[in-house]
Design an enzyme around this catalytic site. Structure first.
Site, PDB file in Angstrom:
ATOM      1  CB  CYS A 341      -0.921   0.013   1.226  1.00 52.15           C
ATOM      2  SG  CYS A 341      -1.992   1.473   1.300  1.00 52.15           S
ATOM      3  CB  CYS A 344      -0.651   2.527   4.186  1.00 49.50           C
ATOM      4  SG  CYS A 344      -2.380   2.238   3.851  1.00 49.50           S
ATOM      5  CG  ASP A 345       3.087   0.690   4.441  1.00 45.43           C
ATOM      6  OD1 ASP A 345       2.558   1.090   5.494  1.00 45.43           O
ATOM      7  OD2 ASP A 345       2.906  -0.448   3.983  1.00 45.43           O
TER       8      ASP A 345
END
Length: 527
Positions: A341, A344-345
């Site tokens: 992701c 997200c990361d």
């Protein structure tokens, strides 16, 4: 910090606060501390119930602030400035601390209160992560219910040295009493299941006592939700069993093509799905993983907890998950440099070198987004050409810190035992093996259906998808399937919803016909 529109909305929310709240700030001379102080002062200016004080605690992160009642030890702390996706977490923390009701069922609240022990949680998040708020909000709520639970939500991008030291390479990541507790999207019930070791056994016993459902849906994504709603509206006994309600939609950043909704985010859409389902008499059994299907006149679904659910008809809607490249090192370094992701990361790799595997729309979009954060992006595509839309390819090629490699087959993800340090790929044009030194690998090569547990019990395609006909029927009478887990073309939310409704109507038709057939047989026997 807050624009006029946001202030107006926040002021309206804060009118629901019924008791005093104290925001205790821990600051230094940095620009971020000044930003945080400005935010807290703006919030306090919107209601007389909130006050801001500064304290000097040598052990506190800076900038950070706690939320609590005056004179009481606070259970909630934010390290950083909770804007972006975490602004909702901040607002909820304020409202719930200020006396607004917590939206959990009584049994769950009692279970949290009964937890025996002292639990000090730390959660690392990124402001662009759509999965992080659920974890932050879950632990905040638990801290409000049980005074022996404390929670600090930490912006990983702001505390980069700490992130490096603790090897946080994926968010959300939770620590409990200094030890790694888990990562990924997690709700209150999942956390409780890990803390309360007897809860799984109790839940299994409760499930064993469930009556036979007319229709049982396995999976809580868009297809499963639609099937549940259509079944419940027919007035039949309907159940939904799922690992997590919302399914893959929870990992979707933006939804702009669902008819009638101009734009929304995956997690918001998932909440709307669950709320809609719960408007009807549907028995929702979440945090449960199906492990076996046993067909019969009464079908059985065996769960990982040991419980067995029974139903006259079954609708399989277990969806799909990110496909892995299958190279050595991928699983070993998942969460330690290997990610799926970018939203997200990505912020955790600020200033670092990363690779994106996959040249379709998702891969190219990921590379474009990451290029704004990281030092350098290498995109590796297996085929001779990128498969993404032309407009995306044009944007990607305009970026100076991106290199595109085609005909590249990833053969290994390398690391030092703790984190990723490189990737090895084969140039398919020359068969030459090459290595790239980097710190992160983002895999974006499509989806794989969640059907491993069904092998040997139902017909699957060569790709592992459940084979269905035009009505959603599978190779087993009375068992239907819908959504991304099936052979239906085009994996889209709007299609999954339609297929879920279709499967439900087909299951209802099967129930009616079966009932008529049973009556005919009974009459013949008694004649």
């Amino acid at each position: 910090m807050l624009d006029a529109n946001l202030k107006t909305q926040l002021k309206a929310y804060l009118e629901k606060v019924t008791r005093p709240i104290e925001l205790v700030a821990f600051l230094d001379g940095s620009d971020k501390s000044k930003e945080l102080k400005s935010l807290l002062d703006e919030i306090a200016s919107l209601t007389t119930q909130i006050s801001v004080v500064e304290k000097d605690d040598a052990g506190a992160r800076r900038p950070s602030f706690s939320i609590g009642e005056p004179g009481k030890t606070p259970g909630i702390t934010f390290a950083g400035i909770p804007m972006g996706h975490e602004f909702t977490s901040l607002v909820l923390a304020l409202l719930q601390t200020g006396g607004h009701p917590i939206k959990l069922d009584d049994a769950t609240i009692e279970q949290i209160k009964r937890l025996d022990g002292d639990f000090s949680f730390e959660t690392y998040f990124s402001l662009s992560c759509q999965n992080c708020p659920e974890v932050v909000q879950a632990l905040n709520v638990m801290a409000l219910i049980n005074p022996r639970i404390k929670h600090i939500a930490i912006d990983g991008a702001l505390f980069q040295a700490e992130v490096d030291e603790r090897q946080v390479m994926a968010v959300p990541m939770m620590f409990l009493n200094g030890q790694n507790f888990g990562s990924g999207r997690t709700g209150v019930k999942e956390i409780l299941a890990k803390l309360d070791l007897g809860s799984a056994e109790r839940a299994a016993k409760e499930l064993e006592n469930k009556p036979v459902f007319d229709t049982l849906i396995v999976g809580g994504g868009p297809a499963g939700a639609a099937a549940a709603i259509y079944s419940a509206r027919k007035g039949i006994a309907t159940g939904v069993v799922a690992e997590r309600f919302g399914g893959q939609v929870l990992d979707t950043m933006s939804i702009e093509n669902f008819v009638s909704i101009k734009e929304t985010e995956g997690p918001k859409f998932a909440v709307a799905l669950e709320q809609h389902v719960k408007e009807y008499e549907v028995d929702v059994m979440d945090v449960q993983r199906a492990e076996k299907l046993v067909p019969g006149r009464i079908n059985e679904i065996h769960l990982a907890s040991g419980a067995v659910l029974k139903a006259k008809t079954i609708i399989l809607a277990t969806g799909a998950r990110w496909r892995e490249i299958g190279a050595p090192g991928e699983r070993e370094y998942r969460g330690r440099g290997v990610a799926y992701c970018p939203h997200c990361d990505g912020p955790l790799f600020k200033g670092k070198r990363v690779a994106v595997i996959g040249g379709g729309n998702s891969g190219v979009e990921a590379a474009i987004d990451l290029a704004n954060i990281v030092a350098h992006v290498t995109l590796i595509e297996f085929g001779a050409e990128l498969r993404a839309d032309a407009v995306l390819q044009k944007k990607l090629r305009s970026l100076s810190n991106v290199v595109i490699i085609t005909q590249g087959q990833t053969t290994e993800v390398t690391g030092d035992g703790k984190r990723v340090n490189g990737i090895v790929y084969k140039d398919r044009a020359t068969n030459e093996e090459k290595r790239i030194e980097l710190e992160g690998v983002f895999v974006q090569i499509g989806l794989v259906p969640n059907t491993e547990w069904l092998k040997g019990s139902i017909e699957l395609s060569k790709f592992g998808e459940i084979v269905v006909d035009a009505k959603g029927a599978t190779s087993i009478p009375g068992v239907f399937a819908a959504g991304d887990v099936t052979t239906v073309s085009y994996k889209q939310i709007v299609i999954a919803v339609g297929e879920g409704a279709k499967a439900s109507l087909s299951a209802f038709d099967h129930l009616i016909r079966s009932s008529v057939e049973d009556e005919v047989v009974e009459e013949a026997v008694t004649a």
